[in-house]
Each structure stands twice: as C-alpha cells, then as structure tokens.
Design a protein around this motif. Structure first.
Motif, PDB file in Angstrom:
ATOM      1  N   ASN A  19      19.598 -42.926  16.633  1.00  0.00           N
ATOM      2  CA  ASN A  19      19.730 -42.561  15.225  1.00  0.00           C
ATOM      3  C   ASN A  19      18.344 -42.590  14.590  1.00  0.00           C
ATOM      4  OD1 ASN A  19      19.986 -43.124  12.293  1.00  0.00           O
ATOM      5  ND2 ASN A  19      22.175 -43.144  12.710  1.00  0.00           N
ATOM      6  N   ASN A  20      17.992 -41.545  13.863  1.00  0.00           N
ATOM      7  CA  ASN A  20      16.655 -41.452  13.273  1.00  0.00           C
ATOM      8  C   ASN A  20      16.367 -42.560  12.272  1.00  0.00           C
ATOM      9  OD1 ASN A  20      15.786 -39.179  14.700  1.00  0.00           O
ATOM     10  ND2 ASN A  20      16.728 -37.767  13.234  1.00  0.00           N
ATOM     11  N   ASP A  21      17.408 -43.171  11.728  1.00  0.00           N
ATOM     12  CA  ASP A  21      17.215 -44.202  10.710  1.00  0.00           C
ATOM     13  C   ASP A  21      17.062 -45.602  11.287  1.00  0.00           C
ATOM     14  OD1 ASP A  21      17.293 -42.489   8.462  1.00  0.00           O
ATOM     15  OD2 ASP A  21      19.471 -42.377   8.605  1.00  0.00           O
ATOM     16  N   LEU A  22      17.107 -45.755  12.601  1.00  0.00           N
ATOM     17  CA  LEU A  22      16.856 -47.066  13.186  1.00  0.00           C
ATOM     18  C   LEU A  22      15.429 -47.509  12.857  1.00  0.00           C
ATOM     19  CD1 LEU A  22      18.411 -46.843  16.770  1.00  0.00           C
ATOM     20  CD2 LEU A  22      19.079 -48.452  14.971  1.00  0.00           C
ATOM     21  N   ALA A  61      12.083 -48.662  19.291  1.00  0.00           N
ATOM     22  CA  ALA A  61      11.205 -48.804  20.463  1.00  0.00           C
ATOM     23  C   ALA A  61      11.957 -49.441  21.627  1.00  0.00           C
ATOM     24  CB  ALA A  61       9.978 -49.646  20.095  1.00  0.00           C
ATOM     25  N   ASP A  62      12.749 -50.481  21.350  1.00  0.00           N
ATOM     26  CA  ASP A  62      13.554 -51.100  22.408  1.00  0.00           C
ATOM     27  C   ASP A  62      14.617 -50.138  22.921  1.00  0.00           C
ATOM     28  OD1 ASP A  62      12.171 -53.499  22.283  1.00  0.00           O
ATOM     29  OD2 ASP A  62      13.531 -54.361  20.804  1.00  0.00           O
ATOM     30  N   ARG A 119      16.409 -46.434  27.273  1.00  0.00           N
ATOM     31  CA  ARG A 119      16.781 -45.091  27.743  1.00  0.00           C
ATOM     32  C   ARG A 119      16.002 -44.713  28.999  1.00  0.00           C
ATOM     33  NH1 ARG A 119      15.801 -40.462  24.733  1.00  0.00           N
ATOM     34  NH2 ARG A 119      17.643 -39.432  25.561  1.00  0.00           N
ATOM     35  N   THR A 120      14.744 -45.150  29.075  1.00  0.00           N
ATOM     36  CA  THR A 120      13.906 -44.729  30.210  1.00  0.00           C
ATOM     37  C   THR A 120      14.262 -45.453  31.503  1.00  0.00           C
ATOM     38  OG1 THR A 120      12.154 -46.365  29.792  1.00  0.00           O
ATOM     39  CG2 THR A 120      11.977 -44.230  28.655  1.00  0.00           C
ATOM     40  N   ILE A 121      15.009 -46.565  31.414  1.00  0.00           N
ATOM     41  CA  ILE A 121      15.314 -47.314  32.640  1.00  0.00           C
ATOM     42  C   ILE A 121      16.802 -47.333  32.972  1.00  0.00           C
ATOM     43  CG2 ILE A 121      13.291 -48.796  32.316  1.00  0.00           C
ATOM     44  CD1 ILE A 121      15.251 -51.060  31.547  1.00  0.00           C
ATOM     45  N   ILE A 122      17.639 -46.665  32.170  1.00  0.00           N
ATOM     46  CA  ILE A 122      19.081 -46.779  32.384  1.00  0.00           C
ATOM     47  C   ILE A 122      19.506 -46.329  33.780  1.00  0.00           C
ATOM     48  CG2 ILE A 122      19.510 -44.548  31.263  1.00  0.00           C
ATOM     49  CD1 ILE A 122      22.247 -45.653  30.412  1.00  0.00           C
ATOM     50  N   ASN A 123      18.890 -45.284  34.328  1.00  0.00           N
ATOM     51  CA  ASN A 123      19.256 -44.824  35.673  1.00  0.00           C
ATOM     52  C   ASN A 123      18.839 -45.823  36.743  1.00  0.00           C
ATOM     53  OD1 ASN A 123      20.502 -42.528  34.863  1.00  0.00           O
ATOM     54  ND2 ASN A 123      18.950 -41.120  35.615  1.00  0.00           N
TER      55      ASN A 123
END
Length: 209
Positions: free
Chosen positions: A75-78, A84-85, A90-94
């Motif tokens: 969400n853009n409003d985070l 950042a977390d 997202r980059t390590i979920i796989n």
C-alpha cells in the motif's frame, strides 16, 4: 481493498509480480538450440503479462524470477520504515517464506508505533488499539501476522519453511491494515478539508453543543 490473486503455476490470470495489475498471463515453453533443431526444457516456463509485457520465469512449478514471488505490492500509504521491511520480505519470499514472515512481523511492530503505540510488545499494542476502538477485522489482521510471525521464529504449530502461500497472504493482511487505518482516514480528511471553511466551522460548532 482491491482483491489480490497471487502468481500461481499454470493459472491464466493473476496479479503480475512486476506491475501488480490483475491481468492475463501467457504461458510459454522454453527451448534451447540443439543442432539441427531445438530441445524443450520441460521444467522451465516463461510467462508474459498482457498488461505490462514483462516476463516471469518458472522452474519446476515455482516462480524464480522476479524474486518478489507471490507477494502483493505494498500500500502506497505505508510509512517508509514499514514499507522497507515489506519490500525486503517480498524479495526473499520465494527463497525463505519463513524469513519473509518474520520480517512482516517486524513491519507490524513498527506500524503499531505509527498508530500511536509503544512498539515494544505487539500483543499489548494490539490490546491498547482495541480499547481505542480498533475495528475487529483490523485486530484480526494484526493478530494473524503476529501469531504466524511468532511461529516463524519460534517452534510452533505452523511450519512455514516452504509455505509460500501462507506467507503471501500476510502481505495482503498488512495492506488491509494500512487501507483501513491510514488510507481511508486520509481520503476522508482530504475530502472534508475541501469543504468551504464556513461550513466546516458550522459542523464544528454543531458538534460542540
């Protein structure tokens, strides 16, 4: 809250891991040159999003590119530190659904601070927010991420070692929290502040009686 369909093997439409749009996905076989012809790489597939034109790459029914896997865009409003977390997860979920889940637990701990709590004990923060009128569904979303996140870093009843599906749903939970607690109030405030000043003052005086 816009519905989210995570990338799934052999499914013809899902939310693109690149652009985030729900769109048709064209699945193609991968080939290699094998003189005098071509050979088929059975375990490898590449998929093109019909919305943005970018490709995802799948090996043995798992997406290996992009690294963001099956996680929804934030969400853009985070707040920036929470986002950042979220993006790191997202980059390590796989590669590590368990690691991604632990990062999301940290993200909601920081989010509680932005919602006016101390951020030292998530359980206490959620309890305080409930006492302040936190909507039930937001409380449940926070507790889902808290409980599953705790199980990710401590021995528990949920094994997230290879559970990308469960991990991907936690990203959606965080976006639901942000939508209800940040985005919707901001949109109401912006619209209310666009009312003529004299009418806003009239409303203030009415409610002061």
């Amino acid at each position: 809250m816009i519905p989210y369909t995570p990338p799934t093997f052999a499914v013809s439409a899902f939310n693109c891991p690149h652009c985030g749009a729900y769109s048709n996905q064209v699945w193609c076989d991968a080939f290699y040159r094998d003189n005098p012809g071509f050979g088929n790489l059975d375990a490898l597939k590449y998929v093109q999003c019909t919305h943005c034109g970018k490709y995802s790459l799948w090996h043995q029914e798992k997406m290996i590119y992009p690294l963001t896997g099956g996680a929804a865009l934030p969400n853009n409003d985070l707040p920036d530190d929470v986002k950042a977390d979220y993006e790191e997860a997202r980059t390590i979920i796989n590669q590590s659904p368990r690691g991604a889940t632990a990062l999301l637990r940290l993200a909601i701990q920081k989010l509680c601070i932005h919602l006016g709590e101390k951020g030292k004990n998530i359980n206490d923060d959620i309890k305080n927010l409930v006492q302040k009128g936190l909507p039930v569904k937001v409380q449940q979303s926070l507790d889902i991420v808290r409980v599953i996140g705790n199980n990710a870093v401590h021995p528990g009843q949920i094994d997230l070692t290879d559970d990308i599906g469960t991990a991907s749903k936690l990203f959606v939970m965080i976006n639901i929290i942000a939508e209800v607690m940040i985005t919707q109030p901001k949109e109401v405030d912006n619209l209310f502040n666009s009312l003529p000043e004299n009418q806003r003052q009239g409303i203030k005086q009415r409610d002061a009686k």
